[in-house]
Scaffold this active site. Structure first.
Site, PDB file in Angstrom:
ATOM      1  N   GLY A  69      64.429  42.359  31.914  1.00 16.86           N
ATOM      2  CA  GLY A  69      65.260  41.301  32.381  1.00 16.86           C
ATOM      3  C   GLY A  69      65.544  40.132  31.390  1.00 16.86           C
ATOM      4  CB  THR A  70      63.038  38.679  29.000  1.00 16.84           C
ATOM      5  OG1 THR A  70      62.083  38.432  29.848  1.00 16.84           O
ATOM      6  CG2 THR A  70      63.079  37.759  27.693  1.00 16.84           C
ATOM      7  CD  GLN A 172      61.209  38.977  41.122  1.00 10.87           C
ATOM      8  OE1 GLN A 172      60.901  39.890  41.955  1.00 10.87           O
ATOM      9  NE2 GLN A 172      60.306  38.938  40.181  1.00 10.87           N
ATOM     10  CB  THR A 230      66.345  54.582  18.492  1.00 14.35           C
ATOM     11  OG1 THR A 230      66.649  54.860  17.182  1.00 14.35           O
ATOM     12  CG2 THR A 230      66.141  55.813  19.292  1.00 14.35           C
ATOM     13  CB  CYS A 317      57.029  35.558  34.320  1.00 21.53           C
ATOM     14  SG  CYS A 317      57.474  37.279  34.901  1.00 21.53           S
TER      15      CYS A 317
HETATM   16  N1  PLP Z   1      64.053  37.215  36.069  1.00 22.17           N
HETATM   17  C1  PLP Z   1      63.281  37.170  36.897  1.00 22.17           C
HETATM   18  C2  PLP Z   1      63.666  36.377  38.110  1.00 22.17           C
HETATM   19  C3  PLP Z   1      61.826  37.338  36.816  1.00 22.17           C
HETATM   20  O1  PLP Z   1      61.346  37.361  38.053  1.00 22.17           O
HETATM   21  C4  PLP Z   1      61.552  38.289  35.534  1.00 22.17           C
HETATM   22  C5  PLP Z   1      60.224  38.670  35.670  1.00 22.17           C
HETATM   23  O2  PLP Z   1      59.376  38.256  36.363  1.00 22.17           O
HETATM   24  C6  PLP Z   1      62.441  38.369  34.699  1.00 22.17           C
HETATM   25  C7  PLP Z   1      63.773  37.669  34.800  1.00 22.17           C
HETATM   26  C8  PLP Z   1      62.121  38.827  33.450  1.00 22.17           C
HETATM   27  O3  PLP Z   1      62.198  40.517  33.339  1.00 22.17           O
HETATM   28  P1  PLP Z   1      61.400  41.165  32.353  1.00 22.17           P
HETATM   29  O4  PLP Z   1      59.985  41.417  32.715  1.00 22.17           O
HETATM   30  O5  PLP Z   1      61.870  42.489  32.700  1.00 22.17           O
HETATM   31  O6  PLP Z   1      61.508  40.663  30.846  1.00 22.17           O
END
Ligand code: PLP
Length: 367
Positions: A69-70, A172, A230, A317
């Site tokens: 997600g990041t 989420q 990759t 996080c």
């Molecule tokens: N966005 C939201 C709302 C999240 O809660 C999180 C992780 O907790 C992320 C992005 C980041 O995702 P990832 O851990 O896959 O990088």
């Protein structure tokens, strides 16, 4: 252990593990190789792409696999043209807030969208945004701390009528409520696999038709030249399987989570001086954030840990620092109130007995 921190991460579903294992052992070919051992892997990635696409109602080529997600959030903001102005909500995950602040130092004009005391972006804020004419607005579908769901479809429709592109972080929301890219009217959407019982280190950016992506990683041209490197094959296969299961089991999962959350909230209300944050807002069926007056949230988390119960204080996080949650501050809480926050995020394997155990342990700790 009673695990009540599914917004931080979920366990790997056994069926997902079974699907990914052959790609860690037998099928180790490079998906870009021309021979059969590589082509087989390419075809499995294609299937995973279709499974993820089906969960959010798009066509497979609209999915760009990322490391999570990041990265998807960073890639979404990288669609900005040089010096373009843009807006993000004040309650976004750090993987939006931090790159947004960085872009500001690079000459982009950034508007932080305020929220009300329930953590909701208001119609007034949207009206003001339209006057500023940003190129892109990023608003999360559901907040990781409070679980509050934003009316993205309606806001995105209004913004797009003024040629403003919309990104939503659906990390989420995915697997907990229905998420349809088209129904939300967005142009870009971020997803992550380890929040839906997939493996860590894999996610996706969903890209709408008329959006130009500026790649963050250049190299061998994987992912339609938009994300070189990759592929993380086994994790992608796991994401596909987790997405398929989430789609098939969505109704059952969200009903089960909501029943548990209702039970949890009923039991919590018997604790004096306990407030459930944003209780009356539309929220994810699995998330409850609360605070008990004058009781430090982090201290409670540590004490619950000694009793074998895993919960979070503020955002998992962002844990490690003891800063009060930026989400709660944006909702108008004082730092003292925000520091009482404890987050419970339920998962599909939790039971009513675990919820009851948690609440009685909590009561004995604060007694
Ligand atoms: N966005 C939201 C709302 C999240 O809660 C999180 C992780 O907790 C992320 C992005 C980041 O995702 P990832 O851990 O896959 O990088």
């Amino acid at each position: 252990m009673i695990y009540l921190d599914h917004n931080a991460t979920t366990s790997l579903d056994e069926r997902v593990l079974a699907a990914m294992l052959p790609f860690l052992k037998t099928y180790y070919g490079n998906p870009s190789s021309l021979y059969r051992h590589g082509r087989l892997v390419r075809s499995a990635i294609d299937t995973a792409r279709e499974q993820v696409a089906a969960l959010v109602g798009v066509s497979a080529p609209q999915i760009i696999f990322t490391s999570g997600g990041t990265e998807a959030n960073n890639l979404a903001l990288a669609t900005l043209s040089p010096n373009a102005n843009f807006a993000v909500s004040a309650i976004e995950h750090p993987s939006i807030i931090e790159p947004a602040l960085h872009l500001k130092t690079q000459g982009h004009d950034l508007t932080m969208i305020a929220v009300d005391s329930n953590g909701r972006i208001t119609q007034d804020a949207i009206n003001q945004l339209i006057d500023c004419q940003p190129q892109l607005v990023s608003m999360m579908l559901a907040n990781n701390e409070t679980g509050v769901i934003q009316p993205i479809a309606s806001y995105a429709e209004q913004l797009k009528a003024h040629d403003i592109s919309v990104h939503t972080d659906a990390v989420q929301a995915l697997g907990k409520i229905p998420v349809s890219f088209d129904a939300l009217n967005v142009d870009l959407m971020s997803l992550s696999s380890h929040k839906i019982y997939g493996a860590k280190g894999c996610g996706a950016l969903v890209v709408g038709k008329n959006i130009t992506i500026n790649p963050l990683l250049r190299g061998g041209g994987q992912e339609q030249n938009l994300r070189s490197g990759t592929e993380n094959v086994a994790a992608i296969i796991a994401f596909g399987k987790a997405a398929e299961l989430a789609k098939n089991e969505l109704t059952e999962r969200s009903e089960q989570l909501l029943a548990l959350r209702t039970l949890l909230e009923q039991q919590l209300t018997s604790i004096p001086q306990l407030t459930i944050f944003a209780q009356h807002a539309d929220r994810l069926p699995n998330t409850v954030m609360f605070g008990i007056e004058n009781v430090d949230g982090e201290m409670l988390v540590m004490q619950l840990d000694t009793k074998g119960i895993a919960v979070a204080s503020g955002s998992a996080c962002a844990s490690g620092g003891s800063q009060p949650s930026h989400v709660l501050l944006a909702m108008g809480m004082t730092p003292e109130q925000a520091k009482t926050a404890v987050r419970i995020s339920l998962g599909i394997a939790n039971t009513a007995a675990e919820v009851t155990d948690f609440v009685s342990t909590l009561k004995s700790l604060i007694a």
